[in-house]
Motif scaffolding. Structure first.
Motif, PDB file in Angstrom:
ATOM      1  N   ASP A   1      44.181 -46.564  61.802  1.00  0.00           N
ATOM      2  CA  ASP A   1      43.609 -47.874  61.551  1.00  0.00           C
ATOM      3  C   ASP A   1      42.102 -47.907  61.776  1.00  0.00           C
ATOM      4  O   ASP A   1      41.357 -48.482  61.013  1.00  0.00           O
ATOM      5  CB  ASP A   1      44.283 -48.924  62.451  1.00  0.00           C
ATOM      6  CG  ASP A   1      45.729 -49.110  62.038  1.00  0.00           C
ATOM      7  OD1 ASP A   1      46.019 -48.862  60.853  1.00  0.00           O
ATOM      8  OD2 ASP A   1      46.557 -49.474  62.882  1.00  0.00           O
ATOM      9  N   GLU A   2      41.696 -47.260  62.877  1.00  0.00           N
ATOM     10  CA  GLU A   2      40.284 -47.363  63.198  1.00  0.00           C
ATOM     11  C   GLU A   2      39.450 -46.709  62.102  1.00  0.00           C
ATOM     12  O   GLU A   2      39.857 -45.736  61.501  1.00  0.00           O
ATOM     13  CB  GLU A   2      40.011 -46.705  64.555  1.00  0.00           C
ATOM     14  CG  GLU A   2      40.638 -45.340  64.693  1.00  0.00           C
ATOM     15  CD  GLU A   2      40.578 -44.862  66.134  1.00  0.00           C
ATOM     16  OE1 GLU A   2      39.511 -44.933  66.715  1.00  0.00           O
ATOM     17  OE2 GLU A   2      41.627 -44.440  66.642  1.00  0.00           O
ATOM     18  N   PRO A   3      38.254 -47.281  61.865  1.00  0.00           N
ATOM     19  CA  PRO A   3      37.434 -46.737  60.784  1.00  0.00           C
ATOM     20  C   PRO A   3      37.001 -45.317  61.101  1.00  0.00           C
ATOM     21  O   PRO A   3      36.734 -44.971  62.234  1.00  0.00           O
ATOM     22  CB  PRO A   3      36.232 -47.685  60.740  1.00  0.00           C
ATOM     23  CG  PRO A   3      36.208 -48.336  62.079  1.00  0.00           C
ATOM     24  CD  PRO A   3      37.618 -48.408  62.543  1.00  0.00           C
ATOM     25  N   LYS A   4      36.987 -44.535  60.098  1.00  0.00           N
ATOM     26  CA  LYS A   4      36.643 -43.134  60.238  1.00  0.00           C
ATOM     27  C   LYS A   4      35.134 -43.010  60.422  1.00  0.00           C
ATOM     28  O   LYS A   4      34.364 -43.622  59.708  1.00  0.00           O
ATOM     29  CB  LYS A   4      37.080 -42.435  58.952  1.00  0.00           C
ATOM     30  CG  LYS A   4      36.652 -41.041  58.820  1.00  0.00           C
ATOM     31  CD  LYS A   4      37.793 -40.139  59.240  1.00  0.00           C
ATOM     32  CE  LYS A   4      37.308 -38.719  59.180  1.00  0.00           C
ATOM     33  NZ  LYS A   4      36.684 -38.309  60.389  1.00  0.00           N
ATOM     34  N   MET A   5      34.738 -42.205  61.380  1.00  0.00           N
ATOM     35  CA  MET A   5      33.308 -41.980  61.559  1.00  0.00           C
ATOM     36  C   MET A   5      32.879 -40.904  60.598  1.00  0.00           C
ATOM     37  O   MET A   5      33.404 -39.802  60.609  1.00  0.00           O
ATOM     38  CB  MET A   5      33.012 -41.535  62.985  1.00  0.00           C
ATOM     39  CG  MET A   5      33.189 -42.639  63.991  1.00  0.00           C
ATOM     40  SD  MET A   5      32.993 -42.002  65.639  1.00  0.00           S
ATOM     41  CE  MET A   5      31.233 -41.750  65.669  1.00  0.00           C
ATOM     42  N   ALA A   6      31.949 -41.224  59.765  1.00  0.00           N
ATOM     43  CA  ALA A   6      31.469 -40.236  58.820  1.00  0.00           C
ATOM     44  C   ALA A   6      30.154 -39.677  59.328  1.00  0.00           C
ATOM     45  O   ALA A   6      29.138 -40.355  59.301  1.00  0.00           O
ATOM     46  CB  ALA A   6      31.275 -40.876  57.453  1.00  0.00           C
ATOM     47  N   PRO A   7      30.179 -38.480  59.847  1.00  0.00           N
ATOM     48  CA  PRO A   7      28.975 -37.954  60.488  1.00  0.00           C
ATOM     49  C   PRO A   7      27.825 -37.727  59.516  1.00  0.00           C
ATOM     50  O   PRO A   7      26.703 -38.024  59.821  1.00  0.00           O
ATOM     51  CB  PRO A   7      29.437 -36.638  61.107  1.00  0.00           C
ATOM     52  CG  PRO A   7      30.737 -36.307  60.494  1.00  0.00           C
ATOM     53  CD  PRO A   7      31.306 -37.543  59.902  1.00  0.00           C
TER      54      PRO A   7
ATOM     55  N   PRO B   1      33.380 -41.463  49.713  1.00  0.00           N
ATOM     56  CA  PRO B   1      32.593 -41.004  50.870  1.00  0.00           C
ATOM     57  C   PRO B   1      33.469 -40.679  52.070  1.00  0.00           C
ATOM     58  O   PRO B   1      33.272 -39.660  52.736  1.00  0.00           O
ATOM     59  CB  PRO B   1      31.677 -42.189  51.170  1.00  0.00           C
ATOM     60  CG  PRO B   1      31.627 -42.978  49.926  1.00  0.00           C
ATOM     61  CD  PRO B   1      32.914 -42.762  49.209  1.00  0.00           C
ATOM     62  N   GLU B   2      34.471 -41.513  52.337  1.00  0.00           N
ATOM     63  CA  GLU B   2      35.343 -41.271  53.493  1.00  0.00           C
ATOM     64  C   GLU B   2      36.123 -39.976  53.294  1.00  0.00           C
ATOM     65  O   GLU B   2      36.233 -39.158  54.194  1.00  0.00           O
ATOM     66  CB  GLU B   2      36.343 -42.423  53.699  1.00  0.00           C
ATOM     67  CG  GLU B   2      35.731 -43.742  54.099  1.00  0.00           C
ATOM     68  CD  GLU B   2      35.075 -44.464  52.943  1.00  0.00           C
ATOM     69  OE1 GLU B   2      35.486 -44.193  51.777  1.00  0.00           O
ATOM     70  OE2 GLU B   2      34.154 -45.257  53.173  1.00  0.00           O
ATOM     71  N   GLY B   3      36.654 -39.829  52.079  1.00  0.00           N
ATOM     72  CA  GLY B   3      37.442 -38.645  51.772  1.00  0.00           C
ATOM     73  C   GLY B   3      36.621 -37.382  51.923  1.00  0.00           C
ATOM     74  O   GLY B   3      37.076 -36.376  52.465  1.00  0.00           O
ATOM     75  N   GLU B   4      35.371 -37.449  51.447  1.00  0.00           N
ATOM     76  CA  GLU B   4      34.496 -36.288  51.522  1.00  0.00           C
ATOM     77  C   GLU B   4      34.180 -35.933  52.968  1.00  0.00           C
ATOM     78  O   GLU B   4      34.165 -34.770  53.351  1.00  0.00           O
ATOM     79  CB  GLU B   4      33.192 -36.552  50.760  1.00  0.00           C
ATOM     80  CG  GLU B   4      33.374 -36.536  49.260  1.00  0.00           C
ATOM     81  CD  GLU B   4      33.924 -35.200  48.760  1.00  0.00           C
ATOM     82  OE1 GLU B   4      33.233 -34.179  48.909  1.00  0.00           O
ATOM     83  OE2 GLU B   4      35.066 -35.181  48.260  1.00  0.00           O
ATOM     84  N   ALA B   5      33.914 -36.971  53.769  1.00  0.00           N
ATOM     85  CA  ALA B   5      33.602 -36.731  55.182  1.00  0.00           C
ATOM     86  C   ALA B   5      34.807 -36.112  55.877  1.00  0.00           C
ATOM     87  O   ALA B   5      34.683 -35.164  56.657  1.00  0.00           O
ATOM     88  CB  ALA B   5      33.200 -38.031  55.859  1.00  0.00           C
TER      89      ALA B   5
END
Lengths: 306, 401
Positions: B45-51, B330-334
């Protein structure tokens, strides 16, 4: 297969009856090394070897791959059919001549030095932490199945066999020593890895005393001897649903452990009492015991650390 | 769980039949079991951190590049200073540009170095926990490291089989076992373990061609004893083999295999690595099914036994992404970046496996050994095995042609 095994391993002597059957010392004709042969007879039905045996022995084999220095090597396993109902599983272990019992007996007069005891304890706990982290309980830890090599290396033996043997156990009434049993086993409640820590505590004390700490001759007597030293636990620590009531015992007060184990230093005594804790949940774990201040001085570090 | 009642749906194995006669009766029982829910990608659930926000690149290229930058640990890659001495220029440049553009970026670069291992660690722990592979999350990371290190025990130095067996015979046997396994509703791990036991048994004990089917069945039976709660009856297994062998022969073979393998039934199936990778990479359900299909195809390929489980899983996942060509987010790529920092194997090894799997997938529907193809052609598995992208192997792997 049976043929192949009996050719490869040539029995030399019977070494100990063992609680679960005869153990033989044998010579590996291929390598010339001595090995210890332990056989278990398991009941087989029309579906072959029982799942429990397959899983337990597979687990021992899996542990073997980690090659832990404080655990005895399992060199070979073999299954031979004895009859339609019975299969013999032979476990071939490395053979170590000396166990902790004889090691203590052979120690010259004043007994083991405190540093030697600390080293033995560290190795013992390392082996135990390794087993426990792999979800293996020993269940029957005692000086007889702690092996000490001529180089002073400690190796745990006979671990994990309890479950393999259990079906065989039901058939043969065996006398198993009570001296290293924790209260929860004597009271027949559920138990887990803290069982081994209790036994380790008893053995720790025995290294100083050169004789066992609690020598009961029945379950009740054993528990009485324990409570005489550690004191009667509070009402809420006594397990419910056990046949043996807390009222059966006088309200013993805990006595200083130094009365029973002289020469132990303060930190050692503290660690010992953390191991000889009545409530298994409050008993120290093998990993935490290794972190105890008792082990902190680094002079006695041996190659067996880690 | 005696399945003796199953009448004509019994998968047949006849290693001696002529090729044309050997078509297996498949449809009756194929796809009997749907997808197993626990293999679905882990939802967080928590948003993914994209470094790092990088330009989306073709995933396969990034994967390859990451492979060359490896920390001394050998398991987590990149993001360390020593990584820069390798040919990791593109990523570094990319990060550097960001740093120049955003003054605060420098800070984030440092925190990034510290962040990635802990991020990855959290993701791996989560994956292992969600999958029920660990009892206690505190041990999850250690267990993952043990999995990565000990997997070398489970590959073979060479793909050579004893003289009287060929890869084709082996494939027929594996294909038959895939059918039996599916019919028994066993877990996927049981299948992978069974095939691993066959691979080891074939190399360690003497078995005649006539007893090959018996060996296969015993390996599946032993795998079930290790993994399953419900066991089939031996008599049922004999029935499935048309009573070619007696119960006594089966039990004798069981002892023979156990002694031959010295009771060592430990294994870390490539499937577990796949599940961890797809969970960390937040792969879509379809990518997961495709990767699982490709991974199962690897069981039929005798040459695949020389590769490590993680390599097989990594290659199956890369190929799956390449075939499906899902539009990048972007999330998938991160997430993919993070998953790629797990060092699964050398670029050469991954490409070799991808090549083998692409070839197998392209021919899967025409082969006699098509149990896996059929299993993954059902709607429950999103018809992945029939995906048109799989038809042309050479186009799939432009790099290899």
């Amino acid at each position: 297969m049976a043929h192949a095994t009996s050719i490869q391993y040539e029995p030399v002597a019977e070494i100990g009856g063992g609680a679960y059957g005869t153990v033989y010392k044998a010579r590996d004709t291929e390598s010339g090394q001595f090995v210890a042969l332990k056989s278990v007879r398991v009941q087989t039905d029309q579906n072959g070897l029982p799942i429990s045996t397959v899983r337990e022995v597979a687990l021992l084999k899996r542990l073997e791959q980690f090659d832990h220095p404080n655990v005895v090597r399992l060199m070979d396993v073999c299954a031979t059919k004895r009859s339609d109902q019975e299969t013999k599983v032979t476990l071939v272990f490395e053979h170590v001549d000396q166990d902790l019992k004889t090691y203590l007996e052979r120690a010259p007069a004043p007994g083991l030095s405190p540093d030697r005891i600390k080293d033995l304890m560290r190795q013992l706990l390392c082996g135990l932490a390794f087993l426990h982290s792999n979800r293996v309980m020993h269940r029957d830890l005692k000086p007889e199945n702690i092996l000490v090599t001529s180089q002073g290396q400690v190796k745990l033996a006979d671990f994990g066999l309890a479950r393999i043997y259990s079906c065989h156990m039901a058939l043969t009434p065996v006398v198993v020593t009570l001296w290293y049993r924790p209260p929860e086993v004597l009271l027949q409640t559920s138990y887990a890895t803290p069982v081994d820590i209790w036994s380790t505590g008893c053995i720790f004390a025995e290294m100083f005393r050169r004789k066992p700490l609690f020598c009961g001759d029945s379950e009740v007597d054993q528990l009485g001897k324990i409570l005489e030293v550690i004191g009667l636990p509070p009402e809420d620590e006594w397990p419910t649903d056990v046949t043996l009531s807390r009222k059966n015992f006088p309200s013993f007060m805990p006595r200083p452990i130094a009365e029973f184990v002289s020469e132990i230093n303060e930190q050692g005594a503290q660690l010992l009492m953390n191991m000889l804790t009545f409530d298994p949940l409050k008993r120290i774990s093998a990993l935490n015991a290794l972190e105890h201040p008792y082990f902190r001085d680094e002079e006695t570090l041996t190659q067996t650390k880690r | 769980m005696a399945r003796t009642g199953v009448s004509d749906s019994k998968p047949l194995l006849d290693l001696h039949k002529k090729a044309d006669d050997r078509r297996a009766p498949l449809r009756t029982w194929a796809n009997a079991c749907g997808p197993i829910d626990r293999w679905q990608p882990v939802e967080v659930d928590e948003p993914k951190m994209a470094p790092v926000k990088m330009e989306p690149e073709p995933p396969e290229r990034r994967w390859e590049r990451r492979l060359s930058a490896q920390t001394s640990d050998g398991i987590i890659m990149g993001f360390h200073e020593d990584g820069q001495t390798h040919s990791d220029d593109v990523v570094d440049k990319c990060v550097e540009e960001r740093v120049l553009l955003h003054p605060r970026g420098l800070q984030s670069l440092h925190s990034l170095q510290a962040l990635v291992p802990s991020l990855l660690r959290r993701e791996v722990e989560l994956a292992l926990e969600t999958l029920g592979l660990v009892w206690d999350r505190a041990f999850a990371w250690d267990m993952f490291l043990v999995m990565m290190r000990t997997q070398t025990w489970y590959s073979f130095p060479s793909a050579d089989l004893p003289r009287h067996f060929t890869d084709a015979t082996r494939a027929v046997l594996v294909d038959w076992l895939i059918k039996v396994h599916e019919m028994m509703h066993f877990q996927e791990e049981t299948l992978y373990l069974a095939i691993h036991l066959i691979n080891r048994s074939l190399r360690q004990i003497k078995v005649s061609t006539a007893n090959l089917q018996l060996l296969g069945m015993v390996c599946l039976f032993l795998a079930a004893k290790k993994e399953e709660c419900l066991l089939p009856e031996v008599s049922g297994l004999c029935y499935l083999m048309d009573h070619t062998y007696t119960r006594h022969q089966l039990l004798r073979m069981e002892r023979k295999v156990l002694c031959g393998l010295k009771f060592d039934l430990s294994y870390c199936p490539p499937l577990h690595f796949l599940v961890i990778l797809t969970s960390v990479a937040r792969c879509s359900v379809k990518v997961v099914w495709m990767a699982r299909y490709l991974l199962e195809l690897s069981l039929l390929e005798g040459q695949c036994v020389v590769f490590l489980p993680a390599q097989l899983a990594g290659a199956a996942l890369c190929l799956s992404r390449q075939v499906l060509q899902e539009p990048p987010t972007p999330e998938g790529e991160a997430a993919w970046c993070l998953a790629s920092s797990i060092h699964v194997g050398s670029e050469t090894a991954l490409l070799r496996i991808m090549h083998i799997l692409a070839k197998a997938a392209a021919k899967a529907h025409t082969r006699e050994t098509c149990a896996t193809f059929i299993k993954f052609s059902s709607p429950e598995t999103m018809n992945v095995s029939r995906h048109p992208g799989l038809k042309n192997a050479s186009a799939l792997l432009g790099v290899c042609t």
